[in-house]
Design an enzyme around this catalytic site. Structure first.
Site, PDB file in Angstrom:
ATOM      1  N   TYR A  66      16.131  -4.128  40.628  1.00 47.32           N
ATOM      2  CA  TYR A  66      17.322  -4.999  40.747  1.00 47.32           C
ATOM      3  C   TYR A  66      17.012  -6.201  41.631  1.00 47.32           C
ATOM      4  O   TYR A  66      17.305  -7.351  41.278  1.00 47.32           O
ATOM      5  CB  TYR A  66      18.466  -4.168  41.334  1.00 47.32           C
ATOM      6  CG  TYR A  66      19.829  -4.828  41.294  1.00 47.32           C
ATOM      7  CD1 TYR A  66      20.591  -4.834  40.134  1.00 47.32           C
ATOM      8  CD2 TYR A  66      20.368  -5.418  42.439  1.00 47.32           C
ATOM      9  CE1 TYR A  66      21.857  -5.416  40.105  1.00 47.32           C
ATOM     10  CE2 TYR A  66      21.631  -5.996  42.412  1.00 47.32           C
ATOM     11  CZ  TYR A  66      22.369  -5.993  41.247  1.00 47.32           C
ATOM     12  OH  TYR A  66      23.621  -6.570  41.219  1.00 47.32           O
ATOM     13  N   SER A  71      23.116 -12.011  42.975  1.00 42.56           N
ATOM     14  CA  SER A  71      23.616 -10.978  43.882  1.00 42.56           C
ATOM     15  C   SER A  71      23.173 -11.376  45.283  1.00 42.56           C
ATOM     16  O   SER A  71      22.269 -12.209  45.438  1.00 42.56           O
ATOM     17  CB  SER A  71      22.983  -9.634  43.496  1.00 42.56           C
ATOM     18  OG  SER A  71      23.094  -8.695  44.549  1.00 42.56           O
TER      19      SER A  71
HETATM   20  P1  NAD Z   1      30.019  -3.395  35.023  1.00 44.06           P
HETATM   21  O1  NAD Z   1      29.239  -2.146  34.796  1.00 44.06           O
HETATM   22  O2  NAD Z   1      31.466  -3.282  35.351  1.00 44.06           O
HETATM   23  O3  NAD Z   1      29.884  -4.377  33.766  1.00 44.06           O
HETATM   24  C1  NAD Z   1      28.631  -4.669  33.194  1.00 44.06           C
HETATM   25  C2  NAD Z   1      28.842  -4.982  31.731  1.00 44.06           C
HETATM   26  O4  NAD Z   1      27.548  -5.346  31.183  1.00 44.06           O
HETATM   27  C3  NAD Z   1      29.348  -3.781  30.916  1.00 44.06           C
HETATM   28  O5  NAD Z   1      30.462  -4.163  30.120  1.00 44.06           O
HETATM   29  C4  NAD Z   1      28.150  -3.405  30.047  1.00 44.06           C
HETATM   30  O6  NAD Z   1      28.517  -2.896  28.763  1.00 44.06           O
HETATM   31  C5  NAD Z   1      27.444  -4.761  29.909  1.00 44.06           C
HETATM   32  N1  NAD Z   1      26.050  -4.602  29.520  1.00 44.06           N
HETATM   33  C6  NAD Z   1      25.130  -3.740  30.031  1.00 44.06           C
HETATM   34  N2  NAD Z   1      23.981  -3.868  29.377  1.00 44.06           N
HETATM   35  C7  NAD Z   1      24.145  -4.843  28.441  1.00 44.06           C
HETATM   36  C8  NAD Z   1      23.317  -5.426  27.458  1.00 44.06           C
HETATM   37  N3  NAD Z   1      22.050  -5.013  27.277  1.00 44.06           N
HETATM   38  N4  NAD Z   1      23.827  -6.406  26.670  1.00 44.06           N
HETATM   39  C9  NAD Z   1      25.123  -6.808  26.823  1.00 44.06           C
HETATM   40  N5  NAD Z   1      25.948  -6.283  27.732  1.00 44.06           N
HETATM   41  C10 NAD Z   1      25.466  -5.318  28.538  1.00 44.06           C
HETATM   42  O7  NAD Z   1      29.214  -4.162  36.172  1.00 44.06           O
HETATM   43  P2  NAD Z   1      29.623  -5.376  37.140  1.00 44.06           P
HETATM   44  O8  NAD Z   1      29.651  -4.840  38.504  1.00 44.06           O
HETATM   45  O9  NAD Z   1      30.784  -6.116  36.618  1.00 44.06           O
HETATM   46  O10 NAD Z   1      28.294  -6.260  37.028  1.00 44.06           O
HETATM   47  C11 NAD Z   1      28.238  -7.504  36.355  1.00 44.06           C
HETATM   48  C12 NAD Z   1      27.115  -8.332  36.945  1.00 44.06           C
HETATM   49  O11 NAD Z   1      27.382  -8.587  38.326  1.00 44.06           O
HETATM   50  C13 NAD Z   1      25.741  -7.664  36.896  1.00 44.06           C
HETATM   51  O12 NAD Z   1      24.757  -8.629  36.574  1.00 44.06           O
HETATM   52  C14 NAD Z   1      25.561  -7.166  38.314  1.00 44.06           C
HETATM   53  O13 NAD Z   1      24.210  -7.039  38.671  1.00 44.06           O
HETATM   54  C15 NAD Z   1      26.240  -8.273  39.068  1.00 44.06           C
HETATM   55  N6  NAD Z   1      26.643  -7.915  40.428  1.00 44.06           N
HETATM   56  C16 NAD Z   1      27.498  -6.881  40.652  1.00 44.06           C
HETATM   57  C17 NAD Z   1      27.855  -6.570  41.952  1.00 44.06           C
HETATM   58  C18 NAD Z   1      28.790  -5.447  42.255  1.00 44.06           C
HETATM   59  O14 NAD Z   1      28.898  -5.089  43.423  1.00 44.06           O
HETATM   60  N7  NAD Z   1      29.505  -4.875  41.297  1.00 44.06           N
HETATM   61  C19 NAD Z   1      27.332  -7.307  43.021  1.00 44.06           C
HETATM   62  C20 NAD Z   1      26.455  -8.350  42.756  1.00 44.06           C
HETATM   63  C21 NAD Z   1      26.121  -8.650  41.455  1.00 44.06           C
END
Ligand code: NAD
Length: 261
Positions: free
Chosen positions: A156, A143
């Site tokens: 985080y 991130s």
């Molecule tokens: P999201 O909530 O849309 O998807 C996350 C997925 O992870 C979900 O399908 C959930 O069921 C799954 N998950 C959660 N806990 C789990 C576990 N213990 N085992 C297996 N699966 C699990 O979120 P997103 O925004 O797509 O985030 C995905 C990644 O991107 C994360 O690591 C997040 O930190 C990172 N990220 C997101 C953003 C953002 O702005 N959305 C920015 C930077 C980084």
């Protein structure tokens, strides 16, 4: 021939958001994709969408914090497809709170999903990448918070910084076996993870939801535009396709300039 034809990828947290688009993008590039997610039904649904679009995919219910579940899921992928070439460790959640109110249980849950999950999935796939020097590539979902801090996000920010360390160690250990390791660092992407945060941040920071979006999430971008799941998936594909260790142990920020390294 598609660039990733014959390659097998595992993407964690791929039932939703960023991971889901990465699974689609790798499948479009020709890879066979295992969609591993706590939400097993969601994982199967994404696999079905990929199959419908002409790709090859498998949905797997997996809690990345559960060593036995990770090992069983990876074993299923290897039994079905003969090996693993690409791991995208992407599963993640967000819990915001100031440190003095941050429940220890929440802190442990955050570190378990982001760090233990990355470690356990890496540990499980490496023997298959090292075998016969097959090689491979690991991409960790970092991130902008792998490089800087924001209030309310102690666990985080700590976890996302930690992934840089894991990626760098793997870059050094994996090199002899043709395994590369990198971190992709997105800015704010409108997924369920971010949508949930908007009212929470508004409450904690004492500002409106509109201000959270305009000032906190987009204020530092060069164009006032959210990073998209497509932006991130394209970057992961680029790293998966990259042919050698010129790019290993690196982090690539994808944030519309929200953060510049
Ligand atoms: P999201 O909530 O849309 O998807 C996350 C997925 O992870 C979900 O399908 C959930 O069921 C799954 N998950 C959660 N806990 C789990 C576990 N213990 N085992 C297996 N699966 C699990 O979120 P997103 O925004 O797509 O985030 C995905 C990644 O991107 C994360 O690591 C997040 O930190 C990172 N990220 C997101 C953003 C953002 O702005 N959305 C920015 C930077 C980084």
């Amino acid at each position: 021939m598609s660039s990733l034809e014959g390659k097998v990828a595992v993407v964690t947290g791929a039932a939703s958001g960023i991971g889901k688009e990465i699974a689609h993008e790798l499948a479009r590039a020709g890879a066979t994709v295992a969609i591993a997610d706590l939400n097993g039904d969601g994982a199967h649904a994404v696999a079905a969408q990929i199959a419908q679009a002409g790709g090859r995919a498998l949905g797997i219910a997996m809690d990345v914090t559960d060593e036995a579940a990770v090992d069983a899921g990876i074993a299923t992928v290897v039994a079905r497809f003969g090996g693993i070439d690409i791991l995208v460790s992407n599963a993640g959640i967000q819990i915001v709170n100031p440190i003095e109110n941050y429940a220890y249980a929440d802190w442990k849950k955050m570190l378990a999903i982001h760090l233990d999950g990355a470690f356990l999935t890496t540990k499980a796939v490496l023997p298959h990448m090292y075998a016969g020097d097959r090689g491979g590539t690991v991409v960790y979902m970092g991130s902008v918070h792998s490089h800087l801090a924001s209030p309310l996000k102690s666990a985080y920010v700590t976890a996302k910084h930690g992934l840089l360390g894991l990626a760098r160690v793997l870059a050094k250990e994996g090199a002899a076996h043709g395994v590369r390791s990198n971190v992709v660092c997105p800015g704010f992407v409108r997924t369920p993870l971010v949508d949930k945060q908007i009212p929470e941040q508004a409450r904690e920071l004492g500002i409106s939801e509109d201000e959270v979006v305009r000032k906190v999430m987009l204020g530092n971008t060069v164009d006032g535009v959210f990073t998209t799941v497509e932006d991130v998936a394209r970057t992961v594909r680029f790293l998966a396709e990259f042919p050698n260790a010129a790019l290993t142990g690196q982090s690539i920020t994808v944030s519309h300039g929200w953060h510049m390294q």
